[in-house]
Design an enzyme around this catalytic site. Structure first.
Site, short mmCIF file in Angstrom:
data_model
loop_
_atom_site.label_atom_id
_atom_site.label_comp_id
_atom_site.label_asym_id
_atom_site.label_seq_id
_atom_site.Cartn_x
_atom_site.Cartn_y
_atom_site.Cartn_z
N HIS D 192 39.71 40.98 53.42
CA HIS D 192 41.01 41.28 52.82
C HIS D 192 41.87 41.95 53.88
O HIS D 192 41.41 42.84 54.59
CB HIS D 192 40.87 42.17 51.59
CG HIS D 192 42.19 42.41 50.92
ND1 HIS D 192 42.81 41.45 50.16
CD2 HIS D 192 43.04 43.47 50.93
CE1 HIS D 192 43.98 41.91 49.72
NE2 HIS D 192 44.14 43.14 50.18
N GLY D 201 45.26 42.76 46.34
CA GLY D 201 46.05 41.65 45.80
C GLY D 201 46.85 40.92 46.85
O GLY D 201 46.54 41.00 48.04
N LEU D 227 38.80 41.69 41.40
CA LEU D 227 39.46 41.26 42.65
C LEU D 227 39.62 42.41 43.65
O LEU D 227 40.16 43.47 43.32
CB LEU D 227 40.84 40.68 42.32
CG LEU D 227 41.60 40.05 43.51
CD1 LEU D 227 40.90 38.80 44.00
CD2 LEU D 227 43.04 39.75 43.14
N ASP D 228 39.17 42.19 44.89
CA ASP D 228 39.35 43.15 46.00
C ASP D 228 38.70 44.51 45.70
O ASP D 228 39.11 45.53 46.28
CB ASP D 228 40.84 43.35 46.34
CG ASP D 228 41.47 42.07 46.85
OD1 ASP D 228 40.74 41.23 47.39
OD2 ASP D 228 42.69 41.89 46.69
N ALA D 229 37.74 44.54 44.80
CA ALA D 229 37.13 45.81 44.43
C ALA D 229 35.63 45.84 44.72
O ALA D 229 34.94 46.76 44.32
CB ALA D 229 37.38 46.10 42.96
#
Lengths: 284, 284, 284, 284
Positions: D192, D201, D227-229
């Site tokens: 990311h 995000g 998401l992205d966690a």
């Protein structure tokens, strides 16, 4: 947008920025980027200015002579003018190690850099398949103590033929001889795998390991007659520990070398570098 | 050497650098440092110029009005003029943590920074011995929800009395209310112990530990009405690992906070910061 | 929580971790932290283990002899045992520069470090007010080529009297003579203001500026007979540019020196360092 | 040298290191690398041990069951055993951006990493020429809201067919659905382009620019349903300034993304990662 870049330096004197910017403004140019630097200790003035050529009163051929007579000559100024129309032509020299070579080719192929790579030169056959995979001509000149001058002469011929602007030594493991350096002054960039001046010369990772340093570094610099002593463009380091063997130093160093070489080459391509007394001003 | 610094911004337009530098040159000023920046996306021009006042044709009081009428007004330009004669007067706000406080006092005491510290303000008694050890007046205003407005009013009086130019919050654990922010716009610098915008608000090291990040950070910023959302001046990070407990994050963070706060304050003291639309230009 | 730490090294051989951990487990100790390192190239084994003494079957005085006879002697192992009850006693040597001195004193005063500072030694009077402000005894021994041995002898007496465990040279600008190094082997930590081995000796910032490097560094190391060549504990660097004068290098370097010295001293205080063949293992 | 690696975790209890290392020593194994970590706050024990299999008393198939019955079961321990004989099989997912893709392929082609890449999967045709240039099979599954489940099912079939161990998302711009995540738990690594949790995000560089941060970052993490966690493996940052436009952030970010993804993938390939409660232990 077509732009021009002037790099200049001279003895510091009053009103220099005003003179140069007035020259551009009065000819209808709009400054995009200007950075000046005064070295108090040396009493020297350095400046880079980049402006839009669209609507500029002077034709590309007239700018240089006009600047010389109106500004540079009266101020005792040295200058270079670059016009951003032609794509820079970059030759890559490589030996047996792939990492910097791959990294540069990927930047070229993906249009990250707006350059042409007319040819690859090597002293070994190892990287030919990589060059061919990227569709690039590869010339191999094995070098011995006996044939060095002769082989380099052939390389120089090729470089001239291909109208090369910049030579990048992507871990090219041969000392460049004075004849080539003189032909491409401040136009040969090397990557050295240490934070110079520490560990100049051969096997810097071995030397770093032996000394027990806690950081390793890489240095991109212009090549001059004295080995690993040319003007430094970029340096960076990465932390290491007692757990690192020479093998892991080499592995960590590869990533650093790629980055530091790429940043050095980009600064040159953007005409942001100016060498004065073996030090490099890198405008931001 | 007495110098003056102009910070300015306006809509980008042709010839701005030429106009400003001619203004200085025609009055006999010698530019020491000039940095301009054009934000293409915003169409905005920003510049900082610093020049020698020795032999300058205009007296200190005449510079501002002359610049306004000749340059700024016709260009629709906002500007600040700073003359480097008076030492900036800095108030430090502190709560219970010593590290940033000690660091700032050491820089002041050893003349690393050319400032006066007329007073220390706190909401706790804890740091009084440190202030006294450094010979500095210490004023303590314990703050509750009920007395906050009233106590801050007293602080504002003291700040005015002592003619304070800049307020530094050295881990001061109280939200500053709008009345004080309005009295010192872009003149209150805070250190937040995370790489904002991550982990705004309370207990950022706990939040960082819970998220399992591999770097922790610190951010110095101007204080605005929205908590931890003001214009960022400086940020830096330090690597951490799974071995770090919250205690060791706090310890590593302390060193980072000291550095990032000191760099932010220094940039302000050198008149190198210019805020536009909640972002800070930090001239180099 | 009272704990003990063993640092050990010997020729690598099968089952070493098992032997050491069984020794601890069988005596009812609970390992808090264990880190081993095998240097493949040297064929050497290094380990640090830290365990709870609460409920341990051996009394503090019995641990060493038992470990020696059961584990170390049969394995040809060198070891050090540290029990974390007594606070380390640290002497600080300083000359005229305040920054590292202030930084160490602040860590001590705010209980960041669990140490005693029984005395300050200097070759100049300059820092006496700072020591007094922190309530610390200050002894000044001006040193000339003629009186050096004699003055150092007096310092050694004082150090012995005050039962000093560690000497920290906080920018102490005198070469330490062999007699003192022999009295405190691997117990004198110096901060050198360059990324060694680059720019050893005097005036490293001047040398860095002259060479045109793009990073400056600092190195904390144990002092050995050869100047600036002792085992490195910590190193870090900070980026610089052509805009930096020697003055700004010195300023940026100060912050780096403080950090790198503090990290090196902390690693030693935590008994995380082990020197082997002029290189330092720093357990994490 | 053939080696085995055990990764394990359980409630902390006395004598764990002794038990595990005795198990290895008594079967004639020589420990190459051992690292333990006790999380005091969670009361959890984590360990990675790597040893030589040459001369080991247990056959590869016997190690797991023996360890389970003698050590793991009695201690309530979770564990994974990896034997370093087979080369890991890595599938790369890519969309339109070449930089991470090129970087991974170069590491594979130059044998920097000892892996097989059986296939490339994409939702666009753009990177097909690059895959072909490197001689790798390329499968394109354009994805819409309607066909996503169906297309992913085909991808899962292909992945199973090719016996894939690890999926690397090299700037693959599609959210991975739960069915694929469940099929490859802790075996999908994403990059990311921000220092998470900041700017999760879409369009993190735009968000970073708008907030006026002074560093940008990149994060490699295991993909989880949120998401992205997912658990972070590696993070790094690079300094930026007001001079950076979104375009230059994207350019600087590319180099960071390459590095941070490569480091995360390497840690996984070396079996140095262990996920516990959404945080990643990365042994050194």
């Amino acid at each position: 947008m077509t732009t021009a870049t002037l790099l200049m330096h001279c003895k510091d004197q009053q009103g220099l920025v005003a003179k140069v910017t007035r020259f551009i403004a009065e000819n209808g140019g709009n400054v995009i980027d200007l950075e000046q630097h005064v070295d108090r200790a040396e009493g020297m003035f350095f400046m880079r200015v980049n402006w839009e050529l669209n609507g500029f009163a002077l034709s590309p051929d007239e700018i240089g002579p006009a600047f010389e007579s109106q500004i540079a000559e009266p101020s005792g100024m040295s200058w270079q003018l670059h016009q951003h129309s032609a794509r820079p032509r970059v030759a890559i020299f490589v030996s047996k190690l792939a990492h910097c070579f791959h990294d540069l080719l990927a930047r070229w192929q993906s249009d990250e850099w707006d350059i042409d790579i007319p040819l690859i030169i090597s002293n070994h056959e190892d990287m030919r398949p990589v060059a061919e995979q990227f569709g690039l001509p590869y010339f191999c000149f094995p070098i011995t103590a006996e044939n060095k001058i002769e082989q380099e002469a052939k390389e120089l011929e090729l470089l001239a033929e291909h109208d090369v602007d910049l030579i990048v030594l992507a871990r090219y493991m041969q000392v460049i001889s004075p004849q080539m350096i003189e032909a491409y002054p401040e136009r040969i960039i090397n990557i050295h795998h240490s934070f110079l001046p520490a560990f100049a010369g051969a096997k810097p990772y071995h030397a770093a390991h032996a000394r027990g340093v806690k950081v390793i570094g890489a240095t991109s610099h212009y090549v001059t007659a004295e080995l690993d002593a040319g003007p430094i463009i970029e340096q960076d380091v990465t932390p290491i520990s007692h757990r690192d063997s020479i093998e892991t130093l080499v592995r960590k160093g590869r990533d650093l070398e790629k980055l530091v070489l790429a940043r050095g080459v980009l600064a040159h391509l953007q005409r942001k570098t100016l060498v004065y007394r073996n030090r490099t001003i890198v405008f931001s």
